[in-house]
Enzyme design. Structure first.
Site, PDB file in Angstrom:
ATOM      1  N   GLY A 158      31.600 -24.788 -37.216  1.00  0.00           N
ATOM      2  CA  GLY A 158      30.731 -25.906 -36.747  1.00  0.00           C
ATOM      3  C   GLY A 158      29.563 -25.240 -36.523  1.00  0.00           C
ATOM      4  N   ARG A 159      28.597 -25.915 -35.640  1.00  0.00           N
ATOM      5  CA  ARG A 159      27.504 -25.436 -35.287  1.00  0.00           C
ATOM      6  C   ARG A 159      27.263 -23.901 -35.061  1.00  0.00           C
ATOM      7  NH1 ARG A 159      27.398 -29.869 -32.167  1.00  0.00           N
ATOM      8  NH2 ARG A 159      25.922 -31.483 -32.727  1.00  0.00           N
ATOM      9  N   ARG A 180      39.192 -26.937 -40.565  1.00  0.00           N
ATOM     10  CA  ARG A 180      39.795 -28.101 -40.944  1.00  0.00           C
ATOM     11  C   ARG A 180      39.369 -28.768 -42.352  1.00  0.00           C
ATOM     12  NH1 ARG A 180      41.085 -31.774 -35.801  1.00  0.00           N
ATOM     13  NH2 ARG A 180      38.849 -31.211 -35.620  1.00  0.00           N
ATOM     14  N   THR A 240      34.520 -15.852 -28.450  1.00  0.00           N
ATOM     15  CA  THR A 240      33.342 -16.538 -27.451  1.00  0.00           C
ATOM     16  C   THR A 240      33.633 -18.036 -27.201  1.00  0.00           C
ATOM     17  OG1 THR A 240      31.846 -16.899 -29.374  1.00  0.00           O
ATOM     18  CG2 THR A 240      31.722 -14.830 -28.192  1.00  0.00           C
ATOM     19  N   ARG A 242      37.255 -20.386 -26.575  1.00  0.00           N
ATOM     20  CA  ARG A 242      37.980 -20.446 -25.462  1.00  0.00           C
ATOM     21  C   ARG A 242      39.309 -19.559 -25.624  1.00  0.00           C
ATOM     22  NH1 ARG A 242      34.485 -22.835 -23.558  1.00  0.00           N
ATOM     23  NH2 ARG A 242      34.289 -24.760 -22.778  1.00  0.00           N
ATOM     24  N   GLU A 271      41.348 -18.307 -16.903  1.00  0.00           N
ATOM     25  CA  GLU A 271      40.060 -17.682 -16.387  1.00  0.00           C
ATOM     26  C   GLU A 271      39.989 -18.011 -14.764  1.00  0.00           C
ATOM     27  OE1 GLU A 271      36.389 -18.834 -18.190  1.00  0.00           O
ATOM     28  OE2 GLU A 271      36.849 -18.085 -20.203  1.00  0.00           O
ATOM     29  N   HIS A 289      32.630 -14.802 -19.477  1.00  0.00           N
ATOM     30  CA  HIS A 289      32.196 -16.199 -20.117  1.00  0.00           C
ATOM     31  C   HIS A 289      30.974 -16.474 -19.759  1.00  0.00           C
ATOM     32  CE1 HIS A 289      33.717 -20.216 -20.509  1.00  0.00           C
ATOM     33  NE2 HIS A 289      32.673 -19.956 -21.345  1.00  0.00           N
ATOM     34  N   GLY A 291      28.683 -16.472 -22.571  1.00  0.00           N
ATOM     35  CA  GLY A 291      28.053 -16.539 -24.054  1.00  0.00           C
ATOM     36  C   GLY A 291      27.031 -17.386 -24.138  1.00  0.00           C
TER      37      GLY A 291
END
Ligand code: 8YV
Length: 327
Positions: A158-159, A180, A240, A242, A271, A289, A291
């Site tokens: 994705g992005r 996908r 980075t 989940r 977490e 966490h 990022g």
């Protein structure tokens, strides 16, 4: 909806964002930033017109079930919406929005930092300095592995995946990806990226694997024990996205037993708990966490939340609406 909607924000946001929210809405802020208890969240959904939660709030079906008739929008402060039961919200006529796009570059930077840090043993080097172990240069000391020419497998193009690929390309990594849906030919050309329909086959051939997909029911433990075992023992893994996308327990064991060479992890399955084996391992770089943790990014996220709320309240379609079919 009232002229000034009652907007409950669960965590402390940047000053500029909170000021603007106070001007525009009947904003209830969380000045001391204590994460809301379940009871406080229940109270919030029972009274608010709009809830602005973050990843630290579990907005599950039961909580949504207890929402009052006024609640019409959950405007998440964050790109990932795995903290929210989007289907339960949608079924109850509550819209959900997120903050995509504004944390792409920051997250990709941090991913690249980990891709560099792990094979080049950056944190081990810092620790050696701090521990007084540097007794002078030696030709065989602190040897890591070269990035140039290695294969990077991006899981989720994705992005953020694409932004990682762009950076990695500049470091001479060969870009491979599993998604996908195959990316458009122009994107593949620009990134010189090879698509793997089979994640299994890609994993077996990569030197570094970067996880950049969202956590959804379909990606929970996507990197399962079986799949992790397909990877080369010389490979590194960076996450980075989940923690839930990787079987963390299996990853920790494999790192301990030398079945993988190292890992760079910014996210964890439970977490803030971190598997003790990961904390002990020398071949891992762990981050809390962070990022997307830049001042600029947090302000942009806040602005996105405001735009989503305003357009919704004004009767327009909020730009960042999330619907179950997208997940
Ligand atoms: C955010 C994130 O800080 O946006 C996301 O999906 O993972 C983080 O970078 C966090 O989610 C805020 O809710």
């Amino acid at each position: 909806m009232a002229a000034k909607p009652l907007v409950i924000i669960t965590r402390k946001l940047p000053e500029a964002v909170e000021t603007r929210m106070r001007e525009l809405f009947d904003a209830r802020l969380n000045d001391d930033d204590t994460p809301m208890t379940r009871a406080r969240l229940m109270e919030a959904v029972a009274t608010a017109d709009v809830l602005v939660p973050t990843i630290t709030d579990r907005i599950d079906a039961a909580l949504i079930g207890s929402a009052g008739p006024r609640l019409k929008l959950i405007a998440n402060f964050g790109a990932g919406v795995d903290n929210i039961d989007v289907k339960a919200a949608t079924d109850k006529g509550i819209a959900v929005t997120n903050t995509p796009g504004v944390l792409t570059e920051d997250t990709a930077d941090m991913t690249m930092a980990l891709i560099l840090a792990v094979p080049r043993r950056l944190v081990e080097g810092v620790a050696a300095m701090e521990d007084g172990e540097f007794k002078g240069w030696a030709p065989s000391w602190m040897l890591g592995h070269r990035l140039q020419g290695k294969r990077l497998g991006i899981v989720g193009m994705g992005r953020i995946g694409q932004a990682v690929a762009k950076r990695a390309q500049a470091f001479g990594l060969q870009i491979h990806y599993h998604n996908r849906k195959r990316a458009a030919p122009q994107i593949e050309q620009e990134l010189e990226a090879t698509w793997w329909e089979s994640l299994d086959q890609m994993l077996a051939r990569m030197d570094i694997v970067s996880v950049n997909c969202p956590h959804t029911p379909a990606t929970f433990h996507l990197l399962s024990a079986r799949r992790l075992k397909l990877m080369k023992p010389s490979a590194y893994i960076v996450n980075t996205a989940r923690g839930e996308v990787i079987d963390e327990n299996c990853l920790a064991q494999m790192l301990e037993q030398g079945q993988l060479s190292g890992a760079g992890l910014d996210v964890f399955e439970n977490e803030p708990a971190v598997n003790p084996k990961l904390l002990k391992a020398r071949n891992v770089v762990l981050l809390p966490h962070m990022g997307s943790a830049t001042v600029e990014g947090r302000i942009d996220m806040g602005e996105k939340v405001i735009v989503n709320i305003r357009s919704f309240v004004d009767g327009h379609k909020p730009p960042d609406r999330v619907i179950p079919a997208m997940l």
